[in-house]
Design an enzyme around this catalytic site. Structure first.
Site, PDB file in Angstrom:
ATOM      1  N   PRO A  11      14.082  77.527 -68.727  1.00  9.62           N
ATOM      2  CA  PRO A  11      14.680  78.783 -69.172  1.00  9.62           C
ATOM      3  C   PRO A  11      13.676  79.807 -69.682  1.00  9.62           C
ATOM      4  O   PRO A  11      12.693  79.457 -70.339  1.00  9.62           O
ATOM      5  CB  PRO A  11      15.618  78.353 -70.303  1.00  9.62           C
ATOM      6  N   ASN A  12      13.959  81.037 -69.342  1.00  3.76           N
ATOM      7  CA  ASN A  12      13.211  82.223 -69.790  1.00  3.76           C
ATOM      8  C   ASN A  12      11.845  82.393 -69.114  1.00  3.76           C
ATOM      9  O   ASN A  12      11.184  83.402 -69.326  1.00  3.76           O
ATOM     10  CB  ASN A  12      13.053  82.236 -71.330  1.00  3.76           C
ATOM     11  N   ARG A  19       7.743  88.850 -71.248  1.00  7.34           N
ATOM     12  CA  ARG A  19       8.182  88.037 -72.388  1.00  7.34           C
ATOM     13  C   ARG A  19       6.998  87.711 -73.305  1.00  7.34           C
ATOM     14  O   ARG A  19       6.050  87.047 -72.871  1.00  7.34           O
ATOM     15  CB  ARG A  19       8.760  86.722 -71.837  1.00  7.34           C
ATOM     16  N   TYR A  24       2.403  84.398 -74.045  1.00  3.71           N
ATOM     17  CA  TYR A  24       2.489  83.839 -72.692  1.00  3.71           C
ATOM     18  C   TYR A  24       1.610  84.556 -71.666  1.00  3.71           C
ATOM     19  O   TYR A  24       1.547  84.136 -70.513  1.00  3.71           O
ATOM     20  CB  TYR A  24       3.945  83.830 -72.226  1.00  3.71           C
ATOM     21  N   ASN A  75       7.323  72.596 -66.246  1.00  3.46           N
ATOM     22  CA  ASN A  75       7.308  73.384 -67.476  1.00  3.46           C
ATOM     23  C   ASN A  75       8.775  73.610 -67.812  1.00  3.46           C
ATOM     24  O   ASN A  75       9.413  74.505 -67.258  1.00  3.46           O
ATOM     25  CB  ASN A  75       6.582  74.716 -67.312  1.00  3.46           C
ATOM     26  N   ALA A  78      12.075  75.676 -73.219  1.00  2.00           N
ATOM     27  CA  ALA A  78      12.660  75.151 -74.461  1.00  2.00           C
ATOM     28  C   ALA A  78      13.314  73.776 -74.270  1.00  2.00           C
ATOM     29  O   ALA A  78      13.429  73.009 -75.236  1.00  2.00           O
ATOM     30  CB  ALA A  78      13.671  76.148 -74.998  1.00  2.00           C
ATOM     31  N   GLU A  99       3.062  67.605 -66.997  1.00  4.79           N
ATOM     32  CA  GLU A  99       3.757  68.576 -67.860  1.00  4.79           C
ATOM     33  C   GLU A  99       2.811  69.746 -68.126  1.00  4.79           C
ATOM     34  O   GLU A  99       1.645  69.537 -68.460  1.00  4.79           O
ATOM     35  CB  GLU A  99       4.117  67.883 -69.179  1.00  4.79           C
ATOM     36  N   HIS A 101       2.422  73.678 -70.018  1.00  5.72           N
ATOM     37  CA  HIS A 101       2.891  74.788 -70.865  1.00  5.72           C
ATOM     38  C   HIS A 101       1.835  75.871 -70.855  1.00  5.72           C
ATOM     39  O   HIS A 101       0.636  75.576 -70.945  1.00  5.72           O
ATOM     40  CB  HIS A 101       3.132  74.330 -72.310  1.00  5.72           C
ATOM     41  N   ARG A 108       1.800  75.841 -82.417  1.00  7.92           N
ATOM     42  CA  ARG A 108       2.952  76.716 -82.639  1.00  7.92           C
ATOM     43  C   ARG A 108       3.943  76.077 -83.616  1.00  7.92           C
ATOM     44  O   ARG A 108       3.589  75.198 -84.369  1.00  7.92           O
ATOM     45  CB  ARG A 108       3.583  77.067 -81.279  1.00  7.92           C
TER      46      ARG A 108
HETATM   47  C1  DQA Z   1       6.590  76.979 -73.027  1.00  5.80           C
HETATM   48  C2  DQA Z   1       6.585  76.577 -74.503  1.00  5.80           C
HETATM   49  C3  DQA Z   1       7.992  76.337 -75.004  1.00  5.80           C
HETATM   50  O1  DQA Z   1       7.981  75.996 -76.388  1.00  5.80           O
HETATM   51  C4  DQA Z   1       8.848  77.587 -74.837  1.00  5.80           C
HETATM   52  O2  DQA Z   1      10.184  77.326 -75.220  1.00  5.80           O
HETATM   53  C5  DQA Z   1       8.783  78.138 -73.458  1.00  5.80           C
HETATM   54  C6  DQA Z   1       7.490  78.162 -72.766  1.00  5.80           C
HETATM   55  C7  DQA Z   1       5.179  77.357 -72.521  1.00  5.80           C
HETATM   56  O3  DQA Z   1       4.998  77.408 -71.318  1.00  5.80           O
HETATM   57  O4  DQA Z   1       4.288  77.628 -73.327  1.00  5.80           O
HETATM   58  O5  DQA Z   1       9.762  78.640 -72.930  1.00  5.80           O
HETATM   59  O6  DQA Z   1       7.029  75.863 -72.263  1.00  5.80           O
END
Ligand code: DQA
Length: 150
Positions: A11-12, A19, A24, A75, A78, A99, A101, A108
């Site tokens: 998501p997002n 964003r 990011y 990735n 959340a 994985e 990020h 964080r």
């Molecule tokens: C994320 C880190 C997560 O905590 C966050 O909710 C994201 C992006 C990252 O790529 O840094 O949506 O996965």
């Protein structure tokens, strides 16, 4: 030999570029995908890139991947920090998982420092922005042996 990698984004992540760019960066998901497609060619991998804002859809995609792909890059956004369902799907799929990020989740909020996905991951790359996806492809090429002479 070639192998197929499914790259799943949660998501997002469709909002990348606009964003919270201080966290990011300015890469969009499209530009990250383009860099991955380029890198994948050199690594004898094919890459399929997907993004969803729905947890159940992500679980469905992991289940399907077991029959159609040789590895996963995840990735989960959340859902990383909340989804036992995604963890269970990854464990059931039994595929190599890296994985990724964009941000360094360990610098964080405390709630971001716990990852359910990590329990199913062979490796974790975080804090390197979009480059992390390309490095994950390299790790999988080694792991899957796609760079070996035929
Ligand atoms: C994320 C880190 C997560 O905590 C966050 O909710 C994201 C992006 C990252 O790529 O840094 O949506 O996965």
């Amino acid at each position: 030999m070639t192998a197929s990698v499914l790259v799943l984004n949660g998501p997002n992540l469709n909002l990348l570029g606009t964003r919270e760019p201080d966290i990011y960066g300015s890469d969009t998901l499209d530009s990250i995908e383009a860099a991955c497609q380029k890198r994948a060619k050199d690594l004898s991998l094919t890459v399929e890139f997907r993004q969803t804002n729905n947890e159940g859809e992500m679980v469905d995609w992991v289940q399907e991947a077991a029959g159609s792909h040789q590895a996963l890059i995840v990735n989960a956004g959340a859902y990383t920090h909340t989804s036992v369902a995604l963890l269970d799907a990854l464990l059931a799929a039994g595929l190599p998982v890296i994985e990724v990020h964009l941000s360094n989740i360990y610098q964080r909020d405390e709630f971001r420092q716990k990852s359910y996905v990590s329990k199913a991951a062979d490796g974790i790359i975080c804090g390197l922005g979009g480059l992390g996806y390309e490095l994950a492809l390299e790790a999988l090429a080694q792991r899957l042996g796609t760079l070996k002479e035929a």
